[in-house]
Design a protein around this motif. Sequence first.
Motif: not given
Length: 559
Positions: A400, A361, A393, A389, A319, A338
């Motif tokens: 990210v 992660q 984002r 991604v 991230l 996320a």
Amino acid sequence: MNMPKGPARSVISTHPVVRRLVDELGAGLAGADGAPGVITDVVIVEPGDRLDGLADALVLAVGARGDEAVALVRSAAEAGAAAVAVRGEVPTPEVRAAAVDAGITVLGVPDGLRWDTVAAEARAVLGAGGAGAADRHGDLFSLAQTVATLTRGVVSVEDSAHRVLAYSTNGGEADELRRRSILGRTCPEPYLALLREEGVYRRVRSGDEIVEVAARPELGVRRRLVAGINAGGRPLGTLWVQEGHQPLAERADEALRGAARLAASQLVDHYFQGDSSARLSSRAGLAHGLLTGRFEASALAAHLGIGPTAAASVVAVDLRTPDAGEGTGSGDVRLAEAVGIVSVHAAAYRRNALVAVACGQIYAMLPESGPAPTDAEEESLARWAADLVTALRRHTGTPVQAVVAGTAARLDDIPAVKLRGYRALGLLARNPERAVATHRTLTAALLVRDVLELLGTRTDIRHPGVAALLDHDRAQGSELARSLLRYLDGFGDVAAVAKELNVHPNTLRYRVRKAAAVTGLDLDDPEHRLAATLHLRYAAEGETAGCPGGQPWPTNAVR
């Protein structure tokens, strides 16, 4: 005293109980601005009851109307109550005036909303530690909220008997059908009959089809998408996304498909009275064990529904959250959100996908049904990672990055591929504008990084001439070493390198000749050039490469 006019919905309370009752159950809101800050209990009272022990309580004034409601609001405030709920979606002017005068919040409960439902909703929020049922991670409410985030819609989960099990919190965007479904905890029968007539349930129970249900303005129903939640050919329920004030996201159907796959195991627990949160925690722990190699992969494969000899692609996501200026709690919340988004995307891409967190992660493990993917399939996976991604984002507000780490030939090889992803993400961090990379495209850079790290462990492998050049730059404040490295990296293209360094070409030529004289290097010899490049690159990047003993680049050099 001036009587307040209108429903006074502009009054805002930050307490989760009040937000839930207003946003999801249609309660009206009036009274003291900003109150209440604390609610610790839910108490049911009737006219004539003795009001004591009400400190920080939400009081449900059952059977109190007119003057009795006004008197009860005032008495509850004197007893220390935080808020009072009275019958009627819009509290009367007299009740609202009493609430403002007493400095207490009043909630207006719609006539169709049962008092036991109000009490249950309020206590559910308090029982979840103030977070609310829709904010708990690892359950259907959390999944519904993730889907709402991804689709920009209003989400609900129903079982096979059309009972509403979970829903997202979307403020006032719910249409009349959703409100009635939540109030009654089931979809109204007339609308169910329409859905049966159109074959909606038959279609969603037959596979992964996402069915669109058109809006019916005359019934107060907006456009919807629905997916079936099925397991082993058995229909377990449905997942609905209602269009709110704005159109649904472009790929709402994909998010819905992935979420329906994730919901299947939770509904299995619902039917068998299991603990879905414990099941999810167990699955997450097993996925983490598979990622890190803590458990034997073949033993986990059957439990996770994966063939023990299956190959699996791994995608690593970071991230890139800020290290400072943010509390640990907010960072944890962002990571949990996320993980939910990655899980939905991964399940939509590959039915038996697994997602785990390691070293801060997120790793998606995507078992392959056949042999290792072809180049075209890897490009498809890279495009999927780019879409992921973009979504992350947008929803996390952080830069990210993701790496397609490659494919493990067997599940036992996943930890090695995970390590490749971890190292590749470290390298990609130096290029923040690049959103996605594959391990294959980073192979050369990773090889150089490995060599630099090896140099860090062998302090005896140094070129004395390059060491002398670095000492010269430190002493003189010059940048001969930097200029020589750029010259070597640029294949001796003086014009291009001089432009990059913003110096005249003759200045660059002088620096290169001077560097050669100080080091004794023969720049016509390829081995000399390679040795100089490695040593100079180690000096320039030793610290960022994590090389122990790396000699940092001269800090007093003009750059």
